[in-house]
Design an enzyme around this catalytic site. Structure first.
Site, PDB file in Angstrom:
ATOM      1  N   SER A 195     -11.070  -0.048  -1.578  1.00 25.61           N
ATOM      2  CA  SER A 195      -9.820  -0.250  -0.845  1.00 25.61           C
ATOM      3  C   SER A 195     -10.063  -0.919   0.500  1.00 25.61           C
ATOM      4  O   SER A 195      -9.191  -1.606   1.033  1.00 25.61           O
ATOM      5  CB  SER A 195      -9.121   1.096  -0.597  1.00 25.61           C
ATOM      6  OG  SER A 195      -8.525   1.575  -1.773  1.00 25.61           O
ATOM      7  N   HIS A 222      -3.449   5.728   4.142  1.00 30.52           N
ATOM      8  CA  HIS A 222      -4.232   4.736   3.398  1.00 30.52           C
ATOM      9  C   HIS A 222      -3.873   3.314   3.808  1.00 30.52           C
ATOM     10  O   HIS A 222      -4.760   2.486   4.088  1.00 30.52           O
ATOM     11  CB  HIS A 222      -4.022   4.923   1.896  1.00 30.52           C
ATOM     12  CG  HIS A 222      -4.995   4.157   1.051  1.00 30.52           C
ATOM     13  ND1 HIS A 222      -4.722   2.890   0.574  1.00 30.52           N
ATOM     14  CD2 HIS A 222      -6.232   4.473   0.605  1.00 30.52           C
ATOM     15  CE1 HIS A 222      -5.755   2.458  -0.141  1.00 30.52           C
ATOM     16  NE2 HIS A 222      -6.684   3.402  -0.135  1.00 30.52           N
ATOM     17  N   ASP A 243       0.846  -1.195   0.000  1.00 32.65           N
ATOM     18  CA  ASP A 243       0.000   0.000   0.000  1.00 32.65           C
ATOM     19  C   ASP A 243       0.877   1.240   0.000  1.00 32.65           C
ATOM     20  O   ASP A 243       2.110   1.164  -0.031  1.00 32.65           O
ATOM     21  CB  ASP A 243      -0.932  -0.025   1.219  1.00 32.65           C
ATOM     22  CG  ASP A 243      -2.285   0.594   0.921  1.00 32.65           C
ATOM     23  OD1 ASP A 243      -2.313   1.729   0.403  1.00 32.65           O
ATOM     24  OD2 ASP A 243      -3.320  -0.042   1.211  1.00 32.65           O
TER      25      ASP A 243
END
Length: 552
Positions: free
Chosen positions: A389, A154, A112
């Site tokens: 996601s 994220h 990621d």
């Protein structure tokens, strides 16, 4: 100017006894039949004209929804946010996960943008085996990752959604695999770009090190820049190479209905995950999320699975502007004695004008609630987010449960189990859902070895001390057995029984309010049968019997 006084009648709620303005007196008799039934079970003789306060309405509605999902009984005070008057449900509850399996002994690798060792991953037990910056190996835990960066958010969110243990929420917002161990690979460079080249480097690292760290699952909530055939795209080729080494790869399909499917999600043997929107409710009403879908360049239909992609509880990055902002807002919301002084000290930090200082405390707190809602904050540590996601890590966490039960499962077996147990969504176009919505309990029951179990004499077994009801039944040659009754408005295929040896099936439910209830078993989603072990029955008006039990 003189204001005329207005006399307002304030009623007492018949359930909690508190005064409320106004009481809820209008319910949809069909759509809210479950809710009305639940209220009448607690208050025999209650009618809509008697009314009920909004807070008790929410509590009863949650109890009904919890019953539908056969979830572990969670106390309302731990779930309902009384400050904000709304509730964002934990993911394990929303997808009806079996929480006794936690991904223990399974290692998941996240590739990621970046990561931070969040308290939900390290405070109770440090479950991060390795954390690496693929773009700059000189960045280590001590000199880089221990301090939050914008790039960290994220990847921190995706890993916590999957494997967080809810440390900062008192265990409320935990993932489905809170005991899984993690390897975290950062692929976003200093310019804020995630390139195919760095994704390839990360996949190559996994290829070299998967045995050393025991990696069985890789989550990819990222994508390459351009759509390309898996036959020529290097990301897809490296992904397929890992799959051939018995590593399950799961990728987010993307969030644009009109966009092409990009690598790695477009790779043939990667499980691409799309999204659904349950509106943060437990009534089984799902709508498609705006996921990418359709044919890849190689004419492969994606996604293969869908799951929740909106209203996802995610961590706020520690020491970030968002956390500082959320902390001030919640401090203001909770402050009672020195509210206006605290507001005076902080309103500029929140970007507000001086006007808010002339408001009354109640008016200002309403504005604070609106700001919290607009920012999607749940607490000073969590917010709710959306995107595929976060759908991909949910599938990863269920796969970790399966590997915890049986570490010998191959990628082909894992794929078959997840696909074959997925729940078809009749209202969804086929190309948007693939095999359907992930169904964690059915997947687990497919893997569990059927063990022998002793059946008690009294069925159902009502345990007042443990606040649960346990149902057993003997049904040979069945593929699935579910429980339905007037306590869940006869909704089949929601309360799923676990199979045991010798054709015995079992399910535990949270204790219901005092009253008399009727029920039946639904076999293979089509045949209905009364409980042959329960001698108490009433006619079902269809030439058969409903079984009966009482809570007293």
């Amino acid at each position: 100017m003189e204001l005329n006084a207005i006399e307002v009648e304030i009623d007492k709620c018949p359930l909690c006894g508190s005064c409320s303005l106004p009481l809820n007196k209008h319910f949809h008799s069909k759509a809210e039949a479950d809710l009305l039934f639940a209220i009448q079970k607690v208050l025999p003789g209650w009618t809509q004209e008697d009314g009920i306060c909004s807070r008790c309405t929410d509590e009863c509605r949650f109890e009904v929804e919890a019953m539908h999902k056969s979830m572990d009984k969670l106390k309302m005070k731990h779930l309902f946010n009384f400050d904000l008057d709304f509730l964002v449900l934990p993911i394990p509850v929303r997808v009806d996960a079996d929480t006794q399996y936690t991904g223990k002994g399974v290692t998941i690798c996240f590739i990621d943008s970046g990561f931070y060792p969040h308290p939900d991953l390290v405070s109770n037990k440090n479950r991060i085996k390795k954390i690496i910056d693929i773009t700059n190996p000189e960045n280590t835990l001590d000199n880089y990752f221990s301090k939050p960066h914008n790039q960290s958010w994220h990847g921190t969110m995706t890993s916590v959604v999957c494997a967080g243990d809810g440390f900062l929420s008192g265990g409320l917002y935990k993932g489905i695999a809170p005991d899984a161990e993690l390897v975290l690979l950062k692929v976003q460079d200093n310019e804020g770009k995630i390139t195919g080249e760095n994704i390839v480097k990360a996949l190559e690292w996994v290829n070299k090190n998967h045995k050393k760290y025991g990696i069985r699952i890789v989550n990819l909530s990222i994508s390459d820049d351009f759509a390309e055939s898996f036959k020529t795209n290097l990301v897809s080729q490296k992904a397929e190479e890992l799959i051939r080494k018995n590593i399950l790869l799961i990728a987010a399909v993307g969030n644009d209905e009109h966009a092409e499917i990009l690598p790695p999600a477009s790779s043939p043997n990667i499980i691409a995950v799309g999204g659904v929107d349950d509106h943060n409710k437990l009534d089984d009403f799902l709508e498609p999320y705006h996921s990418s879908y359709g044919l890849t360049i190689d004419h492969i239909i994606k996604p293969e699975l869908v799951t929740n992609a909106i209203w996802i509880p995610t961590p706020i990055l520690p020491d970030s502007f968002e956390m500082k902002n959320a902390t001030i807002l919640f401090e203001l919301l909770h402050e009672k004695e020195n509210f206006h002084q605290l507001l005076s000290d902080n309103y500029k930090k929140l970007g507000w004008s001086n006007y808010i200082q002339v408001m009354s405390e109640s008016e200002a707190k309403n504005e604070i609630k609106k700001a919290i809602w607009d920012k999607k904050y749940l607490t000073k540590h969590y917010q709710h987010s959306d995107g595929t996601s976060f759908a991909a890590p949910i599938v990863c966490s269920v796969a970790a449960q399966l590997l915890e039960i049986n570490p010998e499962l191959t990628v082909a077996q894992l794929r078959a189990i997840l696909f074959n147990t997925a729940k078809k969504l009749p209202a969804f176009p086929q190309e948007k859902q693939g095999f359907g919505a992930i169904n964690p309990k059915k997947a687990i029951y497919e893997v569990l070895e059927k063990e022998p179990i002793d059946i008690p004499l009294e069925i159902p077994n009502i345990d007042l001390k443990e606040e649960k009801i346990v149902f057993f039944t003997f049904i040979p040659n069945a593929k699935t057995v579910s429980l339905a009754g007037d306590f869940n408005n006869w909704k089949a295929d929601e309360v799923i029984l676990q199979p045991f040896k010798d054709d015995v099936w079992k399910v535990e439910l949270p204790l219901l309010p005092k009253g008399e209830y009727v029920y039946k078993f639904c076999i293979d989603n089509q045949w209905w049968k009364e409980d042959s072990s329960n001698p108490y029955k009433v006619e079902d008006n269809y030439g058969g019997w409903n079984s009966v039990f009482k809570i007293n």
